[in-house]
Design a protein around this motif. Structure first.
Motif, PDB file in Angstrom:
ATOM      1  N   THR A  60      25.633 -17.669  52.755  1.00 28.43           N
ATOM      2  CA  THR A  60      26.135 -18.617  54.209  1.00 28.43           C
ATOM      3  C   THR A  60      24.839 -18.491  55.193  1.00 28.43           C
ATOM      4  O   THR A  60      24.537 -19.444  55.476  1.00 28.43           O
ATOM      5  CB  THR A  60      27.234 -17.823  54.968  1.00 28.43           C
ATOM      6  OG1 THR A  60      28.481 -17.537  53.906  1.00 28.43           O
ATOM      7  CG2 THR A  60      27.622 -18.390  56.232  1.00 28.43           C
ATOM      8  N   GLU A  61      24.224 -17.457  55.256  1.00 25.66           N
ATOM      9  CA  GLU A  61      22.972 -17.444  56.077  1.00 25.66           C
ATOM     10  C   GLU A  61      21.687 -18.448  55.572  1.00 25.66           C
ATOM     11  O   GLU A  61      21.344 -19.181  56.165  1.00 25.66           O
ATOM     12  CB  GLU A  61      22.373 -16.059  56.373  1.00 25.66           C
ATOM     13  CG  GLU A  61      23.030 -15.211  57.197  1.00 25.66           C
ATOM     14  CD  GLU A  61      22.415 -13.778  57.148  1.00 25.66           C
ATOM     15  OE1 GLU A  61      21.464 -13.416  56.330  1.00 25.66           O
ATOM     16  OE2 GLU A  61      22.649 -13.051  57.978  1.00 25.66           O
ATOM     17  N   THR A  62      21.796 -18.484  54.382  1.00 22.59           N
ATOM     18  CA  THR A  62      20.727 -19.239  53.634  1.00 22.59           C
ATOM     19  C   THR A  62      21.013 -20.739  53.750  1.00 22.59           C
ATOM     20  O   THR A  62      20.437 -21.574  54.184  1.00 22.59           O
ATOM     21  CB  THR A  62      20.512 -19.189  52.318  1.00 22.59           C
ATOM     22  OG1 THR A  62      20.037 -17.620  51.931  1.00 22.59           O
ATOM     23  CG2 THR A  62      19.776 -19.741  51.470  1.00 22.59           C
ATOM     24  N   GLU A  63      22.344 -21.241  53.806  1.00 25.28           N
ATOM     25  CA  GLU A  63      23.102 -22.545  53.947  1.00 25.28           C
ATOM     26  C   GLU A  63      22.510 -22.991  55.331  1.00 25.28           C
ATOM     27  O   GLU A  63      22.193 -24.157  55.575  1.00 25.28           O
ATOM     28  CB  GLU A  63      24.470 -22.513  53.492  1.00 25.28           C
ATOM     29  CG  GLU A  63      24.882 -23.886  53.772  1.00 25.28           C
ATOM     30  CD  GLU A  63      24.339 -24.975  52.698  1.00 25.28           C
ATOM     31  OE1 GLU A  63      24.029 -26.337  53.013  1.00 25.28           O
ATOM     32  OE2 GLU A  63      23.811 -24.583  51.872  1.00 25.28           O
ATOM     33  N   GLN A  64      23.089 -22.096  56.263  1.00 21.31           N
ATOM     34  CA  GLN A  64      22.643 -22.403  57.838  1.00 21.31           C
ATOM     35  C   GLN A  64      21.130 -22.626  57.893  1.00 21.31           C
ATOM     36  O   GLN A  64      20.806 -23.395  58.874  1.00 21.31           O
ATOM     37  CB  GLN A  64      23.251 -21.158  58.669  1.00 21.31           C
ATOM     38  CG  GLN A  64      24.796 -21.147  58.655  1.00 21.31           C
ATOM     39  CD  GLN A  64      25.174 -19.915  59.402  1.00 21.31           C
ATOM     40  OE1 GLN A  64      24.474 -18.976  59.466  1.00 21.31           O
ATOM     41  NE2 GLN A  64      26.595 -19.830  59.542  1.00 21.31           N
ATOM     42  N   GLN A  65      20.426 -21.775  57.395  1.00 22.38           N
ATOM     43  CA  GLN A  65      18.845 -21.906  57.616  1.00 22.38           C
ATOM     44  C   GLN A  65      18.514 -23.214  56.980  1.00 22.38           C
ATOM     45  O   GLN A  65      17.683 -23.776  57.442  1.00 22.38           O
ATOM     46  CB  GLN A  65      18.429 -20.729  56.929  1.00 22.38           C
ATOM     47  CG  GLN A  65      18.173 -19.322  57.814  1.00 22.38           C
ATOM     48  CD  GLN A  65      18.039 -18.246  56.893  1.00 22.38           C
ATOM     49  OE1 GLN A  65      17.325 -18.394  55.832  1.00 22.38           O
ATOM     50  NE2 GLN A  65      17.766 -17.217  57.704  1.00 22.38           N
ATOM     51  N   GLN A 116      20.280 -25.920  56.503  1.00 17.33           N
ATOM     52  CA  GLN A 116      20.728 -26.987  57.322  1.00 17.33           C
ATOM     53  C   GLN A 116      19.850 -27.308  58.662  1.00 17.33           C
ATOM     54  O   GLN A 116      19.395 -28.300  59.103  1.00 17.33           O
ATOM     55  CB  GLN A 116      22.008 -26.893  57.489  1.00 17.33           C
ATOM     56  CG  GLN A 116      23.241 -27.073  56.557  1.00 17.33           C
ATOM     57  CD  GLN A 116      22.887 -28.203  55.896  1.00 17.33           C
ATOM     58  OE1 GLN A 116      22.986 -29.553  56.218  1.00 17.33           O
ATOM     59  NE2 GLN A 116      23.066 -28.360  54.579  1.00 17.33           N
ATOM     60  N   ALA A 117      19.419 -26.014  59.018  1.00 20.24           N
ATOM     61  CA  ALA A 117      18.486 -26.080  60.260  1.00 20.24           C
ATOM     62  C   ALA A 117      17.182 -26.544  59.678  1.00 20.24           C
ATOM     63  O   ALA A 117      16.530 -27.301  60.649  1.00 20.24           O
ATOM     64  CB  ALA A 117      18.278 -24.857  60.833  1.00 20.24           C
ATOM     65  N   ALA A 118      16.626 -26.083  58.662  1.00 17.60           N
ATOM     66  CA  ALA A 118      15.433 -26.897  58.192  1.00 17.60           C
ATOM     67  C   ALA A 118      15.439 -28.260  57.979  1.00 17.60           C
ATOM     68  O   ALA A 118      14.541 -29.094  58.333  1.00 17.60           O
ATOM     69  CB  ALA A 118      14.963 -26.042  56.896  1.00 17.60           C
ATOM     70  N   LEU A 119      16.619 -28.689  57.565  1.00 19.51           N
ATOM     71  CA  LEU A 119      16.814 -30.266  57.267  1.00 19.51           C
ATOM     72  C   LEU A 119      16.728 -31.169  58.779  1.00 19.51           C
ATOM     73  O   LEU A 119      16.149 -32.125  58.703  1.00 19.51           O
ATOM     74  CB  LEU A 119      18.056 -30.467  56.746  1.00 19.51           C
ATOM     75  CG  LEU A 119      18.272 -30.307  55.088  1.00 19.51           C
ATOM     76  CD1 LEU A 119      19.534 -30.464  54.567  1.00 19.51           C
ATOM     77  CD2 LEU A 119      17.200 -30.992  54.083  1.00 19.51           C
ATOM     78  N   LEU A 120      17.375 -30.652  59.616  1.00 15.85           N
ATOM     79  CA  LEU A 120      17.248 -31.145  61.031  1.00 15.85           C
ATOM     80  C   LEU A 120      15.920 -31.044  61.516  1.00 15.85           C
ATOM     81  O   LEU A 120      15.526 -32.174  61.903  1.00 15.85           O
ATOM     82  CB  LEU A 120      18.385 -30.287  61.763  1.00 15.85           C
ATOM     83  CG  LEU A 120      19.838 -30.571  61.825  1.00 15.85           C
ATOM     84  CD1 LEU A 120      20.549 -29.657  62.550  1.00 15.85           C
ATOM     85  CD2 LEU A 120      20.178 -32.056  61.796  1.00 15.85           C
ATOM     86  N   LEU A 121      15.386 -30.008  61.348  1.00 13.67           N
ATOM     87  CA  LEU A 121      13.782 -29.830  61.812  1.00 13.67           C
ATOM     88  C   LEU A 121      13.014 -30.956  61.164  1.00 13.67           C
ATOM     89  O   LEU A 121      12.021 -31.574  61.589  1.00 13.67           O
ATOM     90  CB  LEU A 121      13.227 -28.277  61.674  1.00 13.67           C
ATOM     91  CG  LEU A 121      11.785 -28.305  62.170  1.00 13.67           C
ATOM     92  CD1 LEU A 121      11.599 -28.751  63.568  1.00 13.67           C
ATOM     93  CD2 LEU A 121      11.235 -26.838  61.950  1.00 13.67           C
ATOM     94  N   ARG A 122      13.154 -30.833  59.854  1.00 12.71           N
ATOM     95  CA  ARG A 122      12.330 -32.022  58.996  1.00 12.71           C
ATOM     96  C   ARG A 122      12.852 -33.261  59.598  1.00 12.71           C
ATOM     97  O   ARG A 122      11.705 -34.434  59.639  1.00 12.71           O
ATOM     98  CB  ARG A 122      12.762 -32.023  57.429  1.00 12.71           C
ATOM     99  CG  ARG A 122      11.959 -32.906  56.548  1.00 12.71           C
ATOM    100  CD  ARG A 122      12.116 -33.132  55.272  1.00 12.71           C
ATOM    101  NE  ARG A 122      13.573 -33.558  55.096  1.00 12.71           N
ATOM    102  CZ  ARG A 122      14.186 -33.619  54.036  1.00 12.71           C
ATOM    103  NH1 ARG A 122      13.666 -33.330  52.879  1.00 12.71           N
ATOM    104  NH2 ARG A 122      15.102 -34.445  53.898  1.00 12.71           N
TER     105      ARG A 122
END
Length: 142
Positions: free
Chosen positions: A89-94, A96-102
């Motif tokens: 769950t934490e990895t998935e959240q990270q 998704q956050a990385a995709l938004l940052l990209r």
């Protein structure tokens, strides 16, 4: 086995062996002749387990909890499943956050491609960042 022999047996470093000994995840007896720590097969198996768990990003505290359950004679598998689900769950959240940052970085590169460089002033450091779309200030990521 000595610290070095144990480390060599499982392809790790003596410092790693000492660290997990200090953390009380593996134990050693003392050689009565010279006072050196001596590790048995059980310590070797535990250390292999610890290193495998660390490769899956388990924390030392999580590993300690798993070992405590196993030492009580209980199956640690339910605990391991819970930890892995939490990590996923934490990895998935990270992720998704990385995709938004990209996406933001790509947009910035595209938006800034033809903008001129400007010399800083008393009110501005870099107009590219300062003119960026900052709709997510204050912790709002939408």
């Amino acid at each position: 086995m000595t610290v070095t022999e144990l480390a060599n047996a499982i392809n790790t470093t003596p410092d790693t062996v000492r660290y997990y000994t200090k953390m009380a995840l593996i134990t050693a007896s003392k050689n009565p002749n010279n006072g050196y720590k001596i590790y048995g097969k059980s310590a070797q198996n535990r250390l292999k387990f610890i290193l495998s768990a660390r490769q899956l990003n388990f924390s030392v505290a999580e590993i300690k909890s798993i070992l405590i359950e196993a030492d009580k004679g209980h199956s640690a598998c339910p605990l391991v499943r819970d930890i892995v689900e939490h990590h996923l769950t934490e990895t998935e959240q990270q992720f998704q956050a990385a995709l938004l940052l990209r996406e933001k970085l790509s947009k910035a590169i595209n938006d800034w491609q033809d903008k001129p460089d400007k010399t800083p002033t008393g009110d501005m450091i870099c107009h590219l960042i300062e003119s960026a779309d900052n709709t997510d200030q204050g912790g709002n990521n939408e």
